[in-house]
Design a protein around this motif. Structure first.
Motif, PDB file in Angstrom:
ATOM      1  N   SER A 182     -73.989 -28.725 -42.079  1.00  0.00           N
ATOM      2  CA  SER A 182     -74.975 -28.057 -42.139  1.00  0.00           C
ATOM      3  C   SER A 182     -74.767 -26.820 -43.108  1.00  0.00           C
ATOM      4  N   GLU A 237     -73.450 -38.108 -46.317  1.00  0.00           N
ATOM      5  CA  GLU A 237     -74.552 -37.465 -45.401  1.00  0.00           C
ATOM      6  C   GLU A 237     -74.726 -35.884 -46.045  1.00  0.00           C
ATOM      7  N   ARG A 274     -78.653 -35.345 -47.301  1.00  0.00           N
ATOM      8  CA  ARG A 274     -79.321 -33.766 -46.532  1.00  0.00           C
ATOM      9  C   ARG A 274     -79.701 -33.042 -47.627  1.00  0.00           C
TER      10      ARG A 274
END
Ligand code: TXA
Ligand code: MG
Length: 345
Positions: free
Chosen positions: A14, A127, A131
């Motif tokens: 994130s 990933e 994202r």
């Protein structure tokens, strides 16, 4: 700037996505070497990558994608052969040069009308791209001209304090950068050799694949190159490297006669006893996969040991070994001493 080095997890992914969404850069792991990533559509992010690396402005970056939907955005021209290559080699260490669409900014491709695309194997990196929802432009995460980084610590050595985050996913499996293949013309041509060989590609396409001649030869002044990266002195440690070509005993005799202060030998594993000076091994003779895995870290080790002059054993110049030969010959500035006829040793 503080550079954080973090192992991959949910939070770190994130964090990376947030930095990238804000036009920042992050060092990411791949199966080849570590990359310095930024939003391939964003000129500001791309300029940052060039600045941090000290990279010449005319050397284009590779766009890293996470799925074939992204491939359709970066190019308007996906032929059957490209799909065959994607199916056979992606995710993996193959970069395909294709006609560029307007989706990616011109800075990523250094103004060329083509784009290099690859889908990396590392799952954390895929990933992150997924994202983000856009491709990440990523050159190798070294200072321009230095050996490519094959672990997080190598990246730190070059870029500490210049970037906010290095994602540490251990040693890279391959150790040399991806094979770069141009599919711009009817005849495919390898512009940079890697673990995937011309022969591997021929088997998939069922047709002849050419190999650019500057992979093994120096470029003459004024000569046109298909891949701008090949113009520059690359992969260089501080030491002055000379490749010595010949059988082990001849090479040892030559080297032992030419020893100066802080002379090292970049040898094949197990050959150390032949040389009357310090040696750094870069894999077993004949084991190209092992040599590819070790070559860049061996070049960095020579720097750390304070090598001033280095004599290097010569890898083969075919198959996977061509990738090792190409990196080593460039780090040696094409200096080769050939010792008579080479006999098998
Ligand atoms: O394995 C790799 O490819 C690594 C990892 C991070 O993915 N990346 C990498 O990027 O090695 P870089 O920037 O260090 O090398 C890219 C090479 C350069 O030699 C560049 O000139 C060439 O690919 N290249 C990129 N786009 C091109 C294009 N449109 N036409 C011709 N050559 C291109
Ligand atoms: Mg590079």
């Amino acid at each position: 700037m503080i550079t954080e080095i973090l192992r991959p997890n949910e939070n770190v992914i994130s964090k990376a996505v947030e930095i990238l969404n804000n036009g920042g850069v992050v060092a990411i792991p791949t199966e080849t070497v570590y990359g310095l990533a930024g939003d391939a559509r964003n000129a500001r992010a791309i300029n940052k990558i060039f600045k941090v690396k000290g990279r010449p402005q005319d050397n284009p970056l590779i766009a890293h994608i996470s799925d074939l939907e992204m491939l359709k955005k970066v190019t308007n021209n996906i032929c059957a052969d490209v799909l065959k290559l994607a199916k056979a080699f992606w995710p993996g260490p193959l970069t395909i040069i294709l006609p560029k669409s307007d989706y990616i900014c011109k800075e990523t491709c250094a103004g060329l009308n083509s784009v290099g695309v690859r889908m990396p194997q590392n799952e954390t990196t895929r990933e992150i791209i997924n994202r983000c929802g856009y491709p990440l432009a990523a050159p190798s995460a070294n200072l321009s001209g230095k050996p490519s980084p094959t672990n997080a610590n190598d990246v730190k050595e070059d870029l500490n304090g210049k970037i906010p985050l290095i994602i540490d996913d251990g040693e890279c499996a391959a150790g040399v950068e991806s094979t770069v293949l141009s599919m711009l013309d009817e005849k495919p041509i390898v512009l940079r050799p890697g673990i995937i060989t011309a022969n591997d590609i021929e088997k998939v396409l069922g047709k002849k694949v050419a190999i650019a001649k500057y992979i093994t030869e120096d470029i003459k002044a004024g000569e046109k190159v298909l891949s701008p990266g090949m113009k520059y002195k690359h992969y260089s440690p501080k030491a002055d490297i000379t490749i010595v070509k010949g059988n082990l005993q001849d090479v040892a005799n030559f080297v032992n006669k030419h020893l100066e202060k802080n002379t090292f030998v970049l040898c094949f594993d197990g050959e150390e006893r032949y040389f009357k000076t310090k040696c750094v091994g870069y894999g077993a003779k004949g084991n190209a996969i092992e040599q590819a895995h070790n070559i860049f870290s061996a070049l960095r080790t020579l720097d750390k040991l304070g090598a001033v002059k280095v004599f290097a054993r010569c890898p083969e110049d075919n198959g996977v070994a061509l990738a090792v030969y190409n990196r080593l010959i460039r780090s040696a500035g094409f200096k080769i001493v050939e010792l008579g006829k080479t006999q098998a040793d």
